[in-house]
Design an enzyme around this catalytic site. Structure first.
Site, PDB file in Angstrom:
ATOM      1  N   GLU A 221       0.712  -1.357   0.032  1.00  0.00           N
ATOM      2  CA  GLU A 221       0.013  -0.038  -0.084  1.00  0.00           C
ATOM      3  C   GLU A 221       0.782   1.526   0.108  1.00  0.00           C
ATOM      4  OE1 GLU A 221      -3.062  -0.063   3.043  1.00  0.00           O
ATOM      5  OE2 GLU A 221      -4.202  -1.596   1.851  1.00  0.00           O
ATOM      6  N   GLU A 323      -6.267  -8.453   0.414  1.00  0.00           N
ATOM      7  CA  GLU A 323      -6.983  -7.615   1.629  1.00  0.00           C
ATOM      8  C   GLU A 323      -8.369  -7.638   1.064  1.00  0.00           C
ATOM      9  OE1 GLU A 323      -5.171  -4.600   3.713  1.00  0.00           O
ATOM     10  OE2 GLU A 323      -3.026  -5.482   3.691  1.00  0.00           O
TER      11      GLU A 323
END
Length: 405
Positions: A221, A323
């Protein structure tokens, strides 16, 4: 070019392990594990090991308090407050007990075949600058043991650089440092991260405990600003491929046994990860899909089911939705329409819809295995206990949830 430290290690170790993507490149049984991919026809079905080696206090406030970090935002602040020796001892207790060998066995028994393990660069302590950085020490033997357990259970393992050198995002404990300014996006920090990747891939290929590690995610991320992270795509990504492959070539690893190198996909918002890569052999892509943060989707059960049933996560292959959860936006999550206790049937449908969408790619990894939230929407283990997630994962295709959508 491999660094002197890695070159030294290359002359010491032998008995190479192999990396692979199950049912595509190599059967997991080739290294002595149980092939858990047969039932899923090679599709990844997994869970994240949240708060095991990179602690996010919101997941497990009681465990954070037990370590002695309750008033701190992140691991760095906790170590500085407690002192190095006390922190090392406290974190060792946590590493030993948060996710156990029995958990690993339970994961395999639930029809899952993969774990994604978030780690921080400080796991390899020679990368840490003690004059400016503070992290708990002594974690690597626990990671080694942990991956050995998972390999014994036949689980495929993705190691994810969740906490990058300098921190890749601001004010987020999942980088290990809760900082107001990012420091990752420069040459100095890239070089430290590359040293980390070199040492990690060496362990993957020479350490039997890491034999089921088939994929390395080179940063989790990054900032969702293509311009601000341009140097990451121009410099860090290509060098990561070069340096990882250089170690593998020096080890004389067969190309089919290379690790897959994973980056966030373009849908994440950090630009096209492939734009400066000249060799995409064993490149892989990570896609994080939390509908709760997607403002374009109206907040209603029908909208969420429709969005998941029709979700298109792109055509890069292999893409893994690394995720996702069952959580709606924070401002409605405990309203009567979304309360987990009274809406089990909806969450069962939404789980099925998401699984079917993500299995159009190469599979999925749920965030996370366990939590201390009294909320199964973030805890795979609790969702199974609540009857939301079935033990027979193939049964989601029999729900009819997406029929007519």
């Amino acid at each position: 070019m491999a660094t002197p430290l890695v070159l030294f290690a290359l002359g010491v170790f032998s008995n190479l392990a192999a990396a692979w993507l199950p049912e595509i490149d190599r059967e997991i049984t080739s290294l002595g594990g149980t092939n858990l991919f047969t039932k899923s026809n090679g599709t990844i079905r997994g869970v994240d090991m949240g708060a095991q080696f990179v602690f996010e206090p919101w997941i497990a406030e009681t465990a954070w308090d037990d370590i002695g970090c309750g008033t701190q935002y992140c691991e760095t602040n906790c170590v500085r407050e407690m002192g190095q020796d006390a922190a090392n001892a406290a974190f060792a207790i946590h590493w030993d007990s948060w996710i156990t060998r029995e958990d690993i066995r339970e994961i395999a028994s639930y029809g899952l075949n993969t774990i994604r393990v978030p780690i921080g660069f400080w796991m390899l302590e020679d990368i840490v600058d003690p004059s400016t950085e503070a992290f708990p020490q002594g974690g690597f033997p626990y990671l080694e043991r942990f991956c050995g357990w998972a390999s014994d259970a036949g689980l495929y393992i993705i190691l994810d650089l969740h906490g990058a050198t300098g921190a890749q995002v601001t004010e987020n404990p999942d980088t290990g440092r809760y900082v107001p300014k990012v420091e990752f996006y420069n040459e100095y920090q890239y070089e430290r991260a590359l040293l980390f990747l070199e040492q990690l891939v060496l362990e993957v290929h020479v350490n039997h405990n890491f034999r089921n590690v088939g994929m390395l995610e080179i940063v989790n991320e990054p900032l969702q600003d293509p311009d601000e992270v341009a140097s990451m795509r121009e410099t860090y990504y290509p060098r990561a491929f070069e340096r990882i492959r250089a170690v593998e070539m020096a080890l004389q690893v067969r190309r089919e046994d290379y690790v897959h190198i994973q980056m966030m996909n373009e849908l994440w918002g950090a630009g096209n990860p492939k734009e400066n890569l000249t060799d995409l052999y064993y490149a892989a892509y990570d896609d994080h899909r939390y509908l709760k943060y997607d403002a374009s989707i109206p907040v209603s059960k029908d909208s969420y089911l429709n969005a998941s049933c029709t979700d298109d996560r792109g055509d890069d292959s292999p893409t893994i939705v690394g995720e996702w959860s069952l959580s709606p936006p924070d401002d409605v999550q405990w309203d009567s329409d979304w309360d987990p206790d009274t809406n089990v049937a909806f969450y069962r449908k939404w789980f099925a819809a998401q699984v079917m969408a993500y299995e159009k790619q190469h599979g999925w990894i749920f965030w996370t295995w366990k939590a201390q939230l009294d909320d199964y929407r973030w805890s795979y283990k609790d969702a199974v206990a609540a009857g939301v997630i079935p033990l027979d994962l193939d049964s989601v295709y029999d729900t009819g949830v997406c029929d007519g959508i």
